[in-house]
Design a protein around this motif. Structure first.
Motif, PDB file in Angstrom:
ATOM      1  N   LEU A   1      10.224 -16.806   6.228  1.00  0.00           N
ATOM      2  CA  LEU A   1       9.037 -15.964   6.117  1.00  0.00           C
ATOM      3  C   LEU A   1       8.805 -15.184   7.396  1.00  0.00           C
ATOM      4  O   LEU A   1       9.217 -15.599   8.481  1.00  0.00           O
ATOM      5  CB  LEU A   1       7.798 -16.820   5.830  1.00  0.00           C
ATOM      6  CG  LEU A   1       7.783 -17.630   4.535  1.00  0.00           C
ATOM      7  CD1 LEU A   1       6.507 -18.466   4.468  1.00  0.00           C
ATOM      8  CD2 LEU A   1       7.896 -16.722   3.323  1.00  0.00           C
ATOM      9  N   GLY A   2       8.107 -14.074   7.298  1.00  0.00           N
ATOM     10  CA  GLY A   2       7.639 -13.347   8.465  1.00  0.00           C
ATOM     11  C   GLY A   2       6.234 -13.806   8.828  1.00  0.00           C
ATOM     12  O   GLY A   2       5.493 -14.324   7.984  1.00  0.00           O
ATOM     13  N   TYR A   3       5.860 -13.591  10.067  1.00  0.00           N
ATOM     14  CA  TYR A   3       4.543 -14.039  10.515  1.00  0.00           C
ATOM     15  C   TYR A   3       3.410 -13.317   9.788  1.00  0.00           C
ATOM     16  O   TYR A   3       2.302 -13.847   9.672  1.00  0.00           O
ATOM     17  CB  TYR A   3       4.396 -13.848  12.021  1.00  0.00           C
ATOM     18  CG  TYR A   3       5.117 -14.894  12.836  1.00  0.00           C
ATOM     19  CD1 TYR A   3       4.878 -16.240  12.641  1.00  0.00           C
ATOM     20  CD2 TYR A   3       6.032 -14.525  13.831  1.00  0.00           C
ATOM     21  CE1 TYR A   3       5.532 -17.206  13.396  1.00  0.00           C
ATOM     22  CE2 TYR A   3       6.687 -15.474  14.588  1.00  0.00           C
ATOM     23  CZ  TYR A   3       6.428 -16.820  14.368  1.00  0.00           C
ATOM     24  OH  TYR A   3       7.080 -17.772  15.114  1.00  0.00           O
ATOM     25  N   ASP A   4       3.658 -12.124   9.277  1.00  0.00           N
ATOM     26  CA  ASP A   4       2.620 -11.378   8.573  1.00  0.00           C
ATOM     27  C   ASP A   4       2.603 -11.659   7.072  1.00  0.00           C
ATOM     28  O   ASP A   4       1.743 -11.134   6.357  1.00  0.00           O
ATOM     29  CB  ASP A   4       2.803  -9.873   8.807  1.00  0.00           C
ATOM     30  CG  ASP A   4       2.538  -9.477  10.253  1.00  0.00           C
ATOM     31  OD1 ASP A   4       1.715 -10.152  10.908  1.00  0.00           O
ATOM     32  OD2 ASP A   4       3.161  -8.507  10.728  1.00  0.00           O
ATOM     33  N   ASP A   5       3.511 -12.481   6.591  1.00  0.00           N
ATOM     34  CA  ASP A   5       3.535 -12.816   5.166  1.00  0.00           C
ATOM     35  C   ASP A   5       2.308 -13.645   4.788  1.00  0.00           C
ATOM     36  O   ASP A   5       1.760 -14.396   5.615  1.00  0.00           O
ATOM     37  CB  ASP A   5       4.797 -13.590   4.811  1.00  0.00           C
ATOM     38  CG  ASP A   5       6.046 -12.715   4.822  1.00  0.00           C
ATOM     39  OD1 ASP A   5       5.891 -11.479   4.865  1.00  0.00           O
ATOM     40  OD2 ASP A   5       7.159 -13.275   4.793  1.00  0.00           O
ATOM     41  N   ARG A   6       1.911 -13.521   3.525  1.00  0.00           N
ATOM     42  CA  ARG A   6       0.737 -14.239   3.023  1.00  0.00           C
ATOM     43  C   ARG A   6       1.126 -15.015   1.756  1.00  0.00           C
ATOM     44  O   ARG A   6       0.756 -14.627   0.648  1.00  0.00           O
ATOM     45  CB  ARG A   6      -0.405 -13.264   2.726  1.00  0.00           C
ATOM     46  CG  ARG A   6      -0.877 -12.470   3.932  1.00  0.00           C
ATOM     47  CD  ARG A   6      -1.953 -11.447   3.561  1.00  0.00           C
ATOM     48  NE  ARG A   6      -2.276 -10.583   4.684  1.00  0.00           N
ATOM     49  CZ  ARG A   6      -3.236 -10.829   5.574  1.00  0.00           C
ATOM     50  NH1 ARG A   6      -3.981 -11.923   5.457  1.00  0.00           N
ATOM     51  NH2 ARG A   6      -3.455  -9.985   6.567  1.00  0.00           N
ATOM     52  N   PRO A   7       1.841 -16.125   1.899  1.00  0.00           N
ATOM     53  CA  PRO A   7       2.225 -16.906   0.727  1.00  0.00           C
ATOM     54  C   PRO A   7       0.988 -17.491   0.039  1.00  0.00           C
ATOM     55  O   PRO A   7      -0.055 -17.687   0.679  1.00  0.00           O
ATOM     56  CB  PRO A   7       3.116 -18.006   1.301  1.00  0.00           C
ATOM     57  CG  PRO A   7       2.769 -18.073   2.749  1.00  0.00           C
ATOM     58  CD  PRO A   7       2.358 -16.711   3.154  1.00  0.00           C
ATOM     59  N   PRO A   8       1.084 -17.774  -1.254  1.00  0.00           N
ATOM     60  CA  PRO A   8      -0.104 -18.196  -2.009  1.00  0.00           C
ATOM     61  C   PRO A   8      -0.765 -19.467  -1.478  1.00  0.00           C
ATOM     62  O   PRO A   8      -1.988 -19.625  -1.575  1.00  0.00           O
ATOM     63  CB  PRO A   8       0.425 -18.392  -3.435  1.00  0.00           C
ATOM     64  CG  PRO A   8       1.917 -18.461  -3.317  1.00  0.00           C
ATOM     65  CD  PRO A   8       2.263 -17.633  -2.118  1.00  0.00           C
ATOM     66  N   GLU A   9       0.017 -20.357  -0.917  1.00  0.00           N
ATOM     67  CA  GLU A   9      -0.559 -21.609  -0.410  1.00  0.00           C
ATOM     68  C   GLU A   9      -1.595 -21.368   0.680  1.00  0.00           C
ATOM     69  O   GLU A   9      -2.490 -22.207   0.902  1.00  0.00           O
ATOM     70  CB  GLU A   9       0.535 -22.525   0.152  1.00  0.00           C
ATOM     71  CG  GLU A   9       1.422 -23.166  -0.897  1.00  0.00           C
ATOM     72  CD  GLU A   9       2.671 -22.363  -1.180  1.00  0.00           C
ATOM     73  OE1 GLU A   9       3.639 -22.942  -1.699  1.00  0.00           O
ATOM     74  OE2 GLU A   9       2.698 -21.142  -0.875  1.00  0.00           O
ATOM     75  N   LEU A  10      -1.506 -20.237   1.388  1.00  0.00           N
ATOM     76  CA  LEU A  10      -2.392 -19.976   2.525  1.00  0.00           C
ATOM     77  C   LEU A  10      -3.663 -19.227   2.125  1.00  0.00           C
ATOM     78  O   LEU A  10      -4.498 -18.936   2.990  1.00  0.00           O
ATOM     79  CB  LEU A  10      -1.634 -19.209   3.615  1.00  0.00           C
ATOM     80  CG  LEU A  10      -0.381 -19.919   4.152  1.00  0.00           C
ATOM     81  CD1 LEU A  10       0.201 -19.130   5.321  1.00  0.00           C
ATOM     82  CD2 LEU A  10      -0.694 -21.354   4.567  1.00  0.00           C
ATOM     83  N   GLU A  11      -3.810 -18.902   0.870  1.00  0.00           N
ATOM     84  CA  GLU A  11      -5.056 -18.351   0.323  1.00  0.00           C
ATOM     85  C   GLU A  11      -5.557 -17.150   1.131  1.00  0.00           C
ATOM     86  O   GLU A  11      -6.737 -17.064   1.489  1.00  0.00           O
ATOM     87  CB  GLU A  11      -6.129 -19.444   0.254  1.00  0.00           C
ATOM     88  CG  GLU A  11      -5.735 -20.592  -0.664  1.00  0.00           C
ATOM     89  CD  GLU A  11      -6.805 -21.666  -0.750  1.00  0.00           C
ATOM     90  OE1 GLU A  11      -7.717 -21.678   0.107  1.00  0.00           O
ATOM     91  OE2 GLU A  11      -6.729 -22.492  -1.679  1.00  0.00           O
TER      92      GLU A  11
END
Length: 353
Positions: free
Chosen positions: A215-225
């Motif tokens: 992942l990239g630091y700016d990614d927003r995966p669903p787990e992180l809401e």
């Protein structure tokens, strides 16, 4: 890694070992250090209060007063700070990792001395780090009367170079010798009251960074809401000092205090090795842990063996005073709840099925 105060050794979890951290080798290294340091002859009777395996050391100053001391650093969480250029919160972590340990012996933390080693002198970076130290110190109610800056280009290499640094500190507190919370009073039937963590705090980052490397630091995966990966990884460690001190100053008997760091809830075993601990109703687990478990293909039990899993601090109190303790602690840290019970199964941590 603190060498006097680590929890009993456990086998190296598979994913953690694969990421480069061998707990068994670390335990052997600690034993090598302590084996030599135990032989120190100071030329006078020792002032050390015998608290084997506890979170901080206590030295007798007078017949009534002790000084509690501890030391720790931020660890490889600093790599994330360097790579993102976000330096203004890791000072909070540095304060937290120290004061949360020292309060576990019943001491009131009063001062912290920081040690900042840098690859290259950078006033702007130092000021950002200092802002975090200031925020953490004010949250804990401690002063920072001094410290040390070392410029070590031969030793420190950054991510990226030349912006590398290491940050650690020592904490000093005071405690009445007859009020030390040793953990000896912990008994089967006692209640475990857990205080919520904000996420990973400052532990397990070698494993977490490997797990999230796709992942990239700016990614927003669903787990992180909605949070970015950087937001989640740099969320500061919670400082529990004021809550713990309020509990200690109340009329609720405090049988044990445990800072839940690397090794997760096995840290409870530092308090009293003649008992066990049943975790019956864990606190909610922040999404960052589910993300690490999923992407790192980490076994669920290993997650509990490495990370705090949503519980950053535990207070052990008599079962009939648990409701009072929860109310007092929840006023500081909403979401504090009873999470389990002390058992008679010595050395065992029991988790829900």
């Amino acid at each position: 890694m603190t060498h006097h105060n680590d929890p009993p050794g456990v086998d190296t979890p598979d994913a953690y070992a694969a990421s480069g951290v061998d707990i068994a080798a670390s335990d052997r290294t600690v034993d090598a250090l302590v084996g030599v340091l135990r032989t120190i002859e100071a030329g006078r009777p020792s002032r050390v209060v015998d608290l084997p395996g506890h979170y901080a050391s206590v030295l007798r100053v007078t017949d009534e007063l002790g000084i509690a001391i501890g030391t720790d650093g931020v660890g490889s969480k600093l790599v994330v700070a360097e790579e993102t250029g976000r330096l203004d919160t890791v000072g909070i972590d540095c304060i937290a990792m120290n004061v949360n340990d020292v309060v576990c012996v019943g001491a009131e933390p009063i001062a912290v001395l920081d040690y900042l080693a840098v690859e290259q002198a950078d006033p702007d970076a130092a000021a950002a780090i200092a802002r975090g130290l200031k925020t953490g110190a004010e949250a804990a109610g401690v002063e920072i009367p001094g410290g040390e800056l070392a410029v070590l280009p031969e030793l420190i290499r950054g991510h990226p170079s030349p912006h590398g640094f290491d940050l650690c500190a020592s904490c000093f507190g005071t405690v009445a010798l007859d009020a030390i919370v040793t953990g000896a009073d912990v008994a089967p039937g006692d209640a475990l009251v857990g205080l919520p963590s904000s996420g990973l705090h400052s532990n397990g980052y070698t494993l977490a960074r490997r797990a999230l490397s796709s992942l990239g630091y700016d990614d927003r995966p669903p787990e992180l809401e909605g949070d970015t990966v950087a937001d989640a990884l740099l969320e500061p460690t919670v400082i529990y000092v004021r809550a713990a001190l309020d509990l200690l100053r109340s009329d609720v008997p405090v049988h044990g205090l445990a800072h839940i760091t690397g090794g997760g809830l096995t840290n409870l075993l530092r308090l009293h090795r003649g008992v066990g601990y049943a975790i019956e109703t864990p606190l909610p687990v922040p999404g960052i842990f589910a993300l690490v478990e999923r992407l790192g293909e980490v076994d669920a039990r290993e997650m509990w063996d490495v990370f705090n899993m949503g519980c950053g601090f535990v207070c052990v109190v008599p079962a009939d005073r648990a409701v009072e303790a929860v109310a007092l602690l929840d006023a500081h840290h909403p979401g504090a709840e009873r999470i389990g019970t002390v058992t008679g199964r010595a050395g065992e941590i029991g988790y829900p099925a």
